[in-house]
Motif scaffolding. Sequence first.
Motif, short mmCIF file in Angstrom:
data_model
loop_
_atom_site.label_atom_id
_atom_site.label_comp_id
_atom_site.label_asym_id
_atom_site.label_seq_id
_atom_site.Cartn_x
_atom_site.Cartn_y
_atom_site.Cartn_z
N MET A 274 51.45 41.17 36.45
CA MET A 274 51.65 42.61 36.24
C MET A 274 50.87 43.39 37.30
O MET A 274 49.68 43.24 37.43
CB MET A 274 51.10 42.94 34.86
CG MET A 274 51.46 44.31 34.40
SD MET A 274 52.44 44.26 32.93
CE MET A 274 53.91 45.01 33.41
N PRO A 275 51.51 44.19 38.12
CA PRO A 275 50.82 44.95 39.15
C PRO A 275 49.85 45.94 38.52
O PRO A 275 49.96 46.28 37.36
CB PRO A 275 51.94 45.70 39.86
CG PRO A 275 53.16 44.93 39.54
CD PRO A 275 52.95 44.36 38.17
N LEU B 41 39.60 51.53 39.20
CA LEU B 41 39.63 50.47 40.20
C LEU B 41 38.23 50.19 40.73
O LEU B 41 37.81 49.04 40.85
CB LEU B 41 40.56 50.88 41.34
CG LEU B 41 40.75 49.87 42.47
CD1 LEU B 41 41.28 48.56 41.95
CD2 LEU B 41 41.70 50.44 43.52
N ASP C 223 42.93 42.61 34.50
CA ASP C 223 44.01 41.70 34.13
C ASP C 223 45.00 41.58 35.28
O ASP C 223 45.45 40.50 35.63
CB ASP C 223 44.76 42.22 32.89
CG ASP C 223 43.95 41.94 31.64
OD1 ASP C 223 44.28 42.52 30.59
OD2 ASP C 223 42.99 41.15 31.72
N ASP D 214 43.62 39.45 37.96
CA ASP D 214 43.68 38.04 37.55
C ASP D 214 45.06 37.47 37.80
O ASP D 214 45.21 36.41 38.38
CB ASP D 214 43.37 37.91 36.06
CG ASP D 214 41.87 37.93 35.80
OD1 ASP D 214 41.46 38.08 34.64
OD2 ASP D 214 41.11 37.81 36.79
N ASP D 215 46.08 38.20 37.37
CA ASP D 215 47.45 37.72 37.54
C ASP D 215 47.79 37.51 39.00
O ASP D 215 48.38 36.51 39.38
CB ASP D 215 48.44 38.74 36.96
CG ASP D 215 48.46 38.68 35.44
OD1 ASP D 215 48.98 39.60 34.82
OD2 ASP D 215 47.93 37.68 34.89
N ILE D 216 47.41 38.50 39.81
CA ILE D 216 47.74 38.41 41.23
C ILE D 216 47.05 37.20 41.87
O ILE D 216 47.67 36.44 42.60
CB ILE D 216 47.34 39.69 41.97
CG1 ILE D 216 48.25 40.83 41.53
CG2 ILE D 216 47.42 39.51 43.47
CD1 ILE D 216 47.82 42.17 42.01
N ASP E 216 48.77 34.05 40.84
CA ASP E 216 50.03 33.93 41.56
C ASP E 216 49.82 33.43 42.98
O ASP E 216 50.47 32.51 43.44
CB ASP E 216 50.68 35.30 41.65
CG ASP E 216 51.95 35.34 40.85
OD1 ASP E 216 52.75 36.24 41.08
OD2 ASP E 216 52.11 34.44 40.01
N VAL E 217 48.89 34.09 43.69
CA VAL E 217 48.66 33.75 45.08
C VAL E 217 48.18 32.31 45.21
O VAL E 217 48.66 31.55 46.03
CB VAL E 217 47.64 34.70 45.72
CG1 VAL E 217 47.23 34.21 47.08
CG2 VAL E 217 48.23 36.09 45.83
N LEU E 218 47.23 31.93 44.35
CA LEU E 218 46.73 30.57 44.41
C LEU E 218 47.84 29.57 44.13
O LEU E 218 47.93 28.53 44.76
CB LEU E 218 45.58 30.38 43.42
CG LEU E 218 44.28 31.07 43.82
CD1 LEU E 218 43.22 30.85 42.76
CD2 LEU E 218 43.77 30.55 45.15
#
Lengths: 254, 370, 110
Positions: C1-2, C17, C79, C82-84, C87-89
């Motif tokens: 989720m962006p 942020l 959150d 974390d998701d990003i 994803d990248v990893l």
Amino acid sequence: MAEGRYVYCVAADSKAARLGNIGIEDNQVYAIPYQDITAVVHACAPTPYESQDKEVVDKWVVAHERVIETVQEELGAVLPLGFDTIIQGNDQGNVEQKVRDWLKEHYEKLKDTLDRVKGKREYVVQVSWDTKTIAKELIGSDQELKDLHQQIKAKSKGAAYMYRQTLEKLLGAKLEQEANRRFHDFYDKIGSCVDEMKVEKLKKEEQPRQMLMNLSCLGDPKEIHTLGGELERISNMTGFFVRFTGPWPPYSFV
Amino acid sequence: MEPVRDWKGRATLVDLLDRVFDKGVVIHLDLIISVAGIPLLGVNLRAALAGMETMLEYGMMQDMDMKTRMWEAEHRRKKEAPLLEGEEVILNTFGSYYYMKGIYNAWKSGRLYLTNLRLMLYQQDIAEIVFEAPLTNITGIAVRKESSFTGKDKDIVYLYLEGKKIARLNVLETEELRRNLERLVEEAGVTLDRALSAEGLDETTSSFLMEGEQVSCQGKMWYLMPKSGIMVETWRPGRLYLTNTRLCWWNDFDKRIVFQVPVDKISGSTVEIKNISPVLRGQEVLDLIYGCNGSKMIASFSGKSAEDWKKALNELVASQGQAPEDREKETCPQCGSRALAKELLQKGCAKCGWVSPRLQKRMAPVLKAR
Amino acid sequence: MPIDIHEDNLKHGLLGLVIALVEIIRDALKHQALRRMEGGSLTDEEVERLGSALEEIDIAIDHIKEEQGLSETVNSVRDGLDDIVDDVLDQMVNPERWAREMKEEENKNG
């Protein structure tokens, strides 16, 4: 000229039935058969259904589901398709022929899958726990944690803070271990109650709730009470919560 | 426990939404495809990490809000690899290609196809050929073990291509690929250079080294970049490389070579202690003297190993049969007096005040930004 | 989720942020401090000082979040991050895992 066909599902039937205006935006839903399997569609423009309005999208999705369930009710087994699967005709037009050709090309596979899911339904099983409750239990039962907890009481303010961090880290590790253990335990128990299972991605829940497992299960609705019983047992355990929804058409198993 | 289903209720709508997007039978036909939207809302790190081009591919510049995003979420269609008529797939595996474009460098993953015509890396999700090389363009292949940030060692495949390019790949079945590739390329009539050892290759050098070029010295060095436009002379960090054909400097920021001189144009070098900035005082500065278009120029580098470089460069010049020009004298074109070449070039003529056009440029006031 | 930052609450979002990043840095500091302590390279007095300082930071951050009503925003930003990162990893050079996932997808789509 409607050059697109919105495909809802594939069913085992030979009639080019007309199911009425039950489709998305009250479109006329009908069937395009090939031998004894058929694609359930409605004619539309070759553009996807898109909207910025959540209510509109929900309406469409519910309509999509309703068509599939109606067909399932009438004919027994269906292979559902995802939302917005629209086949477009080629330059010559004939999109109906395209649908037929596709059914023909994948006939064997489609028939086999229809047999496999016949009489079965999909159920969603999500098990979560309250990390606070479980943590408390662990601190009370695990020796390492108990000792560390005791040590902290005797420390000065700053040192106590640091040791609390260590405790949290250790607790985190123990929770993960426990989560793994439970996952495997539940996975085996639930697995023995259903025909097929798929592990789905965990959903984020509000603290202190944490999801342990998210499963899509394929089972016979007549036998589903065994699964119900097992889930009842799990939800009766302190700190555990179960979310059990269904029956759904077998989206995850086609 | 009974399963819950409420037709109108929201409680189970979320389950339905989960199922209806990204599940169900997949049809490989001419489908109407809706844009896989990941909306840009101020900060979208995922897009920045994925790379500019992918962002545009996904229609990033659309102004979509959370409602649309919810259902467009993961609705991506997979597309078959675009094989040509008569093309046969010999090896189908997984791999990544190290993509370098400007400041964007990343490993792009996909399905690696070795066919009778080419080697191709294809990303199904966005239907894009990430990397492609016709077999006839492949002139060599070398494999090197490198350690990655994960701690695991991996085999990196260096593919030498026509046009002096080198591609870096990481493949699931490295030996399979190498064996089959060597066989196919030679069958296509191209002689592979089997003596390649990928020595001295890394992600930097593989992007600029020419065919047959070997690195003999390399090191971290700052370079004094000449004035350009509104920028004054500035010291920039990077790496200096001495190869068998040239001396070149790689700009860490731009990730490319911004200075180079063929070895036969190098006349000599000196090392002086200078203050390169109000903060960096007493630094070793290597001044390289070289010839360019008939006139002599100076390029300045700074770093701890400046003395070593001077030694290496002077050896190079000596081996070419010239005397290093740190002591050589030149004549001032204006007044005719003799002085050390370096002095003339860097400070101008002490006698009459002549300065070389280059030095003039350096000393001219900086262009004012508008 | 962006990460969710709307135009109409940009300042709020930006502050969220910033706090999210401050928290992440603080977590990294905590982690390091813990490692030093567990490694035995700190004296008792140092442990005490470190602990007190970190606790004060915790309190200060909580205070800011409460005052500005930022807790939700900060959680959602973290959150999202974390998701990003996940994803990248996942997508990074790891052909084996990728192969496995592809195989699963293909079996599903058949």
